[in-house]
Scaffold this active site. Structure first.
Site, PDB file in Angstrom:
ATOM      1  CG  HIS A   1      77.426 -56.584  31.014  1.00  0.00           C
ATOM      2  ND1 HIS A   1      78.111 -56.020  32.184  1.00  0.00           N
ATOM      3  CD2 HIS A   1      77.041 -57.599  31.438  1.00  0.00           C
ATOM      4  CE1 HIS A   1      78.024 -56.809  33.187  1.00  0.00           C
ATOM      5  NE2 HIS A   1      77.264 -57.721  32.772  1.00  0.00           N
TER       6      HIS A   1
ATOM      7  NE  ARG B   1      72.855 -64.698  24.708  1.00  0.00           N
ATOM      8  CZ  ARG B   1      73.185 -64.158  25.874  1.00  0.00           C
ATOM      9  NH1 ARG B   1      72.329 -63.560  26.747  1.00  0.00           N
ATOM     10  NH2 ARG B   1      74.558 -64.124  26.303  1.00  0.00           N
TER      11      ARG B   1
END
Length: 365
Positions: free
Chosen positions: A281, A291
């Protein structure tokens, strides 16, 4: 990936660089590794209600772990007010001037502290992020470990941060142990085996801050990797950016309010004798807004031997990985090898054959 020990470290000042289109070359990734717009396709992962039918929870967790090792959980018992306060404290820290954050600077070879893009550690393909990492211990002998860390590194003004994250980590540990009961039952070794193994866990908490980047399709917030730890429990804000390589392509995990993303790490892959595998990932960035995410990495006690239970080893399923301690794997990833999709494989070969870490570094770059 060769460490940049011989070079003058680049300073990653998010407040200055987040608005610039002309960013240092060290942050640019090769075209074949850079994110693409089509990766916004959503990866369907189960949203598991932990207050629901236990048999259904067991089925969903087992299926997700055999498929790609990612799922989301709701009704997990984590207080929404504590979660909101953890995010507020994260914002308060990362919006401070760089010198203030550098008071907790992470030192070479360590896994804890403040890091601005690992600029002092690697020379290329740098992540577009800032992190603050610290230890949590579930041992009764270390009740104030998190508070003491914040006060010793950042001063009394940060005692409140330490108290908030101490409570947050305690809740993450509780949730992790509950997940270990489910994982143990799904693997056929009973609910108690892995819970006991991690009862006095010595884990890592990480605050992630990904500033805006004006070249989001040439950079990555976090490069492709599998977590070397055992289990990751992640809370991401509503911006999104987590992507998983599944089905031969990169796909996104959409944030769900109040949900936690859970994924298997390399250490649990070894504990399950390869039945449940960690999955590749990464994190992408955008040009508009920062973020944020809170990541709890469940780890065993440092010198506990990582070995699968006997029920998972037989003639048809021989040992997939040698015995090791978490301390040894952690040191390997901090001093010798940049975590990627092959960390556990390369680490196992190193243990079996005694290859020099430098040889591994050169062969994997």
């Amino acid at each position: 990936m060769v460490e940049a020990a011989q070079q003058q470290p680049l300073v990653f000042d998010a407040a200055r660089l987040s608005g610039q289109a002309d960013i240092p070359q060290q942050f640019l990734w090769p075209a074949d590794e850079s994110p693409t717009p089509d990766a916004v396709e959503e990866l369907p992962v189960p949203l598991i209600d932990l207050s629901g039918d236990p048999a259904e929870v067991l089925r969903q967790v087992g299926e997700a772990c055999e498929l790609h090792g990612f799922f989301q959980v709701v009704n997990h018992g984590i207080d929404a007010a504590l979660l909101a306060e953890a995010h507020r404290c994260m914002d308060a820290f990362f919006t401070q001037p760089l010198p203030e954050k550098q008071r907790a600077q992470r030192r070479p070879g360590e896994s804890c502290g403040y890091a601005s893009s690992f600029t002092g550690r690697f020379a290329s393909k740098l992540p577009w992020k800032e992190t603050l990492s610290f230890r949590y211990s579930a041992s009764p002998s270390s009740p104030d470990l998190v508070v003491d860390y914040f006060v010793s590194k950042l001063g009394e003004d940060y005692r409140r941060h330490g108290e908030v994250y101490g409570r947050y980590c305690s809740e993450m540990s509780r949730l992790s142990l509950e997940m270990m009961e489910v994982l143990g039952e799904s693997l056929g070794v009973g609910r108690d085996h892995f819970r006991r193994f991690f009862e006095h866990n010595d884990s890592i908490m990480r605050l992630n801050y990904y500033p805006p980047c004006q070249r989001p399709f040439e950079t990555l917030g976090t490069g492709p990797h599998c977590d070397p730890t055992s289990l990751t429990i992640l809370h991401q804000d509503d911006v999104g950016g987590l992507q998983v390589f599944a089905g031969g392509r990169w796909r996104s995990i959409r944030p769900h309010a109040g949900a936690f993303v859970v994924n298997i790490g390399d250490t649990f892959t070894a504990l399950s004798n390869g039945r449940y595998r960690s999955c590749l990932h990464r994190a992408v960035v955008n040009s508009r807004v920062p973020r944020r995410s809170l990541a709890f990495f469940l780890c065993p006690e440092m010198d506990k031997v990582v070995r699968p239970p006997g029920e998972l080893v037989d003639d048809r399923n021989p040992r997939a990985y040698p015995d090791f301690t978490w301390r040894t794997l952690l040191d390997f990833t901090q001093r010798h090898y940049r975590a990627d999709m092959r960390t556990l494989e390369v680490f196992s070969n190193w243990l079996r054959h005694g290859q020099a870490p430098e040889a591994l570094l050169s062969s994997s770059s």
